[in-house]
Design an enzyme around this catalytic site. Structure first.
Site, PDB file in Angstrom:
ATOM      1  N   ASP A  12     -17.711 -10.373 -22.397  1.00 25.64           N
ATOM      2  CA  ASP A  12     -18.282 -10.365 -21.050  1.00 25.64           C
ATOM      3  C   ASP A  12     -19.788 -10.610 -21.081  1.00 25.64           C
ATOM      4  O   ASP A  12     -20.301 -11.484 -20.373  1.00 25.64           O
ATOM      5  CB  ASP A  12     -17.987  -9.040 -20.349  1.00 25.64           C
ATOM      6  CG  ASP A  12     -16.502  -8.750 -20.254  1.00 25.64           C
ATOM      7  OD1 ASP A  12     -15.712  -9.708 -20.336  1.00 25.64           O
ATOM      8  OD2 ASP A  12     -16.123  -7.579 -20.119  1.00 25.64           O
TER       9      ASP A  12
ATOM     10  N   HIS B 123       7.879  -7.746  -3.613  1.00 30.02           N
ATOM     11  CA  HIS B 123       6.571  -8.067  -4.192  1.00 30.02           C
ATOM     12  C   HIS B 123       6.655  -9.375  -4.988  1.00 30.02           C
ATOM     13  O   HIS B 123       7.108  -9.383  -6.131  1.00 30.02           O
ATOM     14  CB  HIS B 123       6.100  -6.937  -5.103  1.00 30.02           C
ATOM     15  CG  HIS B 123       5.658  -5.713  -4.354  1.00 30.02           C
ATOM     16  ND1 HIS B 123       4.354  -5.506  -3.966  1.00 30.02           N
ATOM     17  CD2 HIS B 123       6.367  -4.650  -3.893  1.00 30.02           C
ATOM     18  CE1 HIS B 123       4.270  -4.356  -3.312  1.00 30.02           C
ATOM     19  NE2 HIS B 123       5.481  -3.820  -3.251  1.00 30.02           N
TER      20      HIS B 123
ATOM     21  N   GLU C  60       4.194 -10.929  -6.273  1.00 31.39           N
ATOM     22  CA  GLU C  60       3.104 -11.016  -7.245  1.00 31.39           C
ATOM     23  C   GLU C  60       3.483 -10.517  -8.624  1.00 31.39           C
ATOM     24  O   GLU C  60       2.780 -10.806  -9.609  1.00 31.39           O
ATOM     25  CB  GLU C  60       1.871 -10.265  -6.731  1.00 31.39           C
ATOM     26  CG  GLU C  60       2.009  -8.755  -6.632  1.00 31.39           C
ATOM     27  CD  GLU C  60       2.547  -8.270  -5.302  1.00 31.39           C
ATOM     28  OE1 GLU C  60       2.212  -7.144  -4.895  1.00 31.39           O
ATOM     29  OE2 GLU C  60       3.325  -9.010  -4.667  1.00 31.39           O
TER      30      GLU C  60
ATOM     31  N   LYS D 101     -10.633 -11.111 -16.504  1.00 31.74           N
ATOM     32  CA  LYS D 101     -10.944 -11.232 -17.935  1.00 31.74           C
ATOM     33  C   LYS D 101     -10.506 -12.580 -18.504  1.00 31.74           C
ATOM     34  O   LYS D 101     -11.269 -13.217 -19.243  1.00 31.74           O
ATOM     35  CB  LYS D 101     -10.247 -10.099 -18.704  1.00 31.74           C
ATOM     36  CG  LYS D 101     -10.672  -9.988 -20.153  1.00 31.74           C
ATOM     37  CD  LYS D 101     -11.996  -9.273 -20.252  1.00 31.74           C
ATOM     38  CE  LYS D 101     -12.354  -8.923 -21.689  1.00 31.74           C
ATOM     39  NZ  LYS D 101     -13.560  -8.088 -21.774  1.00 31.74           N
TER      40      LYS D 101
ATOM     41  N   GLY E 270       0.820  -1.199   0.000  1.00 29.90           N
ATOM     42  CA  GLY E 270       0.000   0.000   0.000  1.00 29.90           C
ATOM     43  C   GLY E 270       0.855   1.250   0.000  1.00 29.90           C
ATOM     44  O   GLY E 270       2.060   1.203   0.287  1.00 29.90           O
TER      45      GLY E 270
ATOM     46  N   CYS F 215       5.241  -6.284   1.664  1.00 28.61           N
ATOM     47  CA  CYS F 215       5.614  -4.863   1.682  1.00 28.61           C
ATOM     48  C   CYS F 215       4.910  -4.156   2.834  1.00 28.61           C
ATOM     49  O   CYS F 215       5.211  -4.425   3.988  1.00 28.61           O
ATOM     50  CB  CYS F 215       5.308  -4.216   0.326  1.00 28.61           C
ATOM     51  SG  CYS F 215       6.149  -2.624   0.073  1.00 28.61           S
ATOM     52  N   TYR F 216       3.939  -3.272   2.579  1.00 28.47           N
ATOM     53  CA  TYR F 216       3.229  -2.614   3.676  1.00 28.47           C
ATOM     54  C   TYR F 216       2.579  -3.652   4.590  1.00 28.47           C
ATOM     55  O   TYR F 216       2.512  -3.462   5.815  1.00 28.47           O
ATOM     56  CB  TYR F 216       2.163  -1.664   3.122  1.00 28.47           C
ATOM     57  CG  TYR F 216       1.444  -0.871   4.198  1.00 28.47           C
ATOM     58  CD1 TYR F 216       1.903   0.382   4.591  1.00 28.47           C
ATOM     59  CD2 TYR F 216       0.311  -1.388   4.837  1.00 28.47           C
ATOM     60  CE1 TYR F 216       1.261   1.103   5.583  1.00 28.47           C
ATOM     61  CE2 TYR F 216      -0.336  -0.674   5.824  1.00 28.47           C
ATOM     62  CZ  TYR F 216       0.138   0.571   6.199  1.00 28.47           C
ATOM     63  OH  TYR F 216      -0.494   1.278   7.189  1.00 28.47           O
TER      64      TYR F 216
END
Length: 516
Positions: A229, A171, A173, A371, A54, A81-82
């Site tokens: 979608d 991170h 991710e 998606k 964050g 991280c945060y």
């Protein structure tokens, strides 16, 4: 079903945590920190919790914190991280401002072993990671030990094996941490004990059951746009309630070439879904006459769409439910809009004020999916690949690919023909699936040219193609010069009224994917 809860502290890459977890076959959801309590944690029933990064500083007054109950519930916790910093601070450690900030590529020295590293890293090894921090952990809480260090973070990875608490300053991710996905999998599968059996086939069955429970014997209306979608949402609802679903497709005259015919073929002929097609091109194009401003175009098209959709709904006797193809990124961004921790990117109102005006309840069967997951679900539902895999298309259609100029039938015809040739060449080169989105734009300028020894003063077409993961950032696709030359030659030779073609190499940011 095994599930992981991701507590969002406002990182712009929190969605990537969810994507990596789901890619490993584990269902997860993102909840903003200010909506997570001990009671909501118990109600959600996660096998483990991940605390995101964050923009705030733990050292500030009144900055976000995790619910304190979390650390006494016996759940494994991974702080990123945060998330690492607030966990350390809340458990009795200390975080301070670093005089050696780390942004971008860094290297972590593995100094200890822990279950988070099982099968991934060993003590004594050095691995590339991605950092983005100005603060750092200075002192560990009781029970923690350091298992990884970097030049700017002496506690870059920490672990409390007894309580299954782990924290990393980097991170995992992002793709720039090459072993990040494996580390997240070690947490979800190894530490939390998730089985990794969440599949799209399982999601389909669960979604069908939920739709049947929600809808009962009611009638469902779904607006089709030709995009993936709404198509997948319609196919899923039809699988659940059959003839209780009625689809409405409004052809506003701003569609891609062959769009209306494809929708009719797939939904009416192939799936035998009740489909109402309203040809309203005269209505829309008359309303857009002389309009150049992009926002006025969007608002005009949006209002007319609602009016026409409402007219068609009344003709068939109305409905109890409105099905929409709302996706998970829409939900996350809308949460930010309504008070979540992230910087607001945009608010999402997929059908304007339609539900309120028509007194219908929403059915949003895709609101938990990204998606790429929607595309996988479409394949599970046996939708044709030409529909499931097609590039995104804006709701206002080709109107916004005529920047700063009025919409006319002649310009739409030029644009459609150029667009078809461009996409044909991309498909012929085997590049369609490697590109997130590709399209032609008719520019509001004319260019002098020479054709057949004569002077021309004709339109300029810009070509755009980008690579992206979720559309939030994008790079231009690096076509080779031969491809661009061949495509430009075809457009100029086959589309009357065009004498020049250019290629847009702008990334997002600073540009956007569309021109308007």
């Amino acid at each position: 079903m095994d599930r992981i809860l991701i507590v969002d502290f406002g990182s712009q890459v929190t969605q990537l945590i969810a994507r990596r977890v789901r890619e490993s076959g584990v269902y997860c959801e993102i909840h903003p920190f200010n909506q997570v309590t001990g009671d909501s944690l118990r109600a959600f029933g996660p096998r483990g919790v991940i605390l995101s990064g964050g923009p705030a500083s733990v050292t500030g007054i009144g900055t976000p914190r995790a619910p304190q109950d979390l650390f006494s519930m016996g759940l494994p916790v991974l702080g990123i991280c945060y998330g690492q910093q607030t966990m350390v601070e809340q458990l009795g450690g200390r975080v301070g401002s670093s005089d050696h900030r780390e942004f971008g590529r860094a290297f972590l020295d593995v100094s200890g072993d822990c279950r988070l590293f099982d099968g991934v890293w060993r003590p004594g090894e050095r691995h590339q990671v991605w950092m983005s921090h100005g603060d750092r952990v200075d002192h560990l809480p009781p029970g923690f030990s350091v298992v990884g260090t970097s030049d700017g973070a002496p506690f870059a990875a920490v672990a409390d094996e007894t309580r299954h608490f782990y924290g990393v300053q980097f991170h995992p991710e992002v793709v720039h941490t090459p072993d990040g996905a494996a580390l997240l999998r070690a947490f979800t599968h190894g530490v939390c004990g998730c089985s990794g059996d969440w599949t799209m086939a399982a999601f389909k069955d669960q979604a069908i059951a939920r739709i049947r429970e929600q809808v009962g014997t009611g009638r469902v209306l779904c607006g089709l746009s030709g995009g993936v979608d709404s198509a997948v949402a319609a196919a899923l609802v039809h699988e659940a309630v059959g003839e209780q679903l009625i689809c409405v497709y409004v052809d506003h005259g701003l569609m891609r070439q062959g769009e209306t015919e494809q929708v009719e073929t797939v939904f009416r002929d192939r799936f035998n879904i009740r489909l109402v097609v309203r040809h309203a091109d005269d209505l829309f194009l008359d309303a857009l006459e002389g309009v150049s401003d992009p926002e006025v175009k969007r608002k005009t098209i949006g209002k007319l769409f609602i009016d026409v959709f409402e007219e068609e709904a009344k003709k068939i006797g109305g409905a109890d439910f409105l099905a929409q193809g709302t996706l998970y990124p829409d939900v996350i961004e809308s949460v930010s809009f309504h008070g979540g921790p992230s910087v607001t990117i945009k608010s999402h109102h997929n059908v304007g004020g339609l539900p309120e005006r028509m007194n219908m309840k929403l059915v949003e069967p895709l609101r938990e999916l990204f998606k790429d997951e929607v595309r996988d679900l479409g394949r599970e539902l046996r939708l044709p690949e030409t529909m499931v895999g097609r590039h995104p298309f804006p709701g206002p259609g080709l109107a916004i690919r005529l920047p700063d100029q009025p919409v006319t039938r002649d310009k739409l015809e030029i644009l459609r023909k150029a667009d078809v040739i461009y996409l044909e060449e991309i498909a012929r080169a085997g590049l369609y699936d490697a590109i997130w989105q590709a399209f032609a734009v008719l520019l509001p300028v004319r260019s002098v040219g020479v054709m057949g020894d004569g002077r021309t003063h004709d339109h300029v077409v810009a070509l755009r193609a980008v690579t992206a993961t979720d559309g939030m950032t994008a790079d231009s696709y690096p076509f080779d010069h031969a491809f661009l030359t061949r495509t430009a030659s075809r457009i100029i030779n086959e589309v009357r009224g065009v004498n020049r073609v250019v290629y847009d190499v702008t990334s997002k940011p600073p540009g956007t994917i569309e021109w308007e």
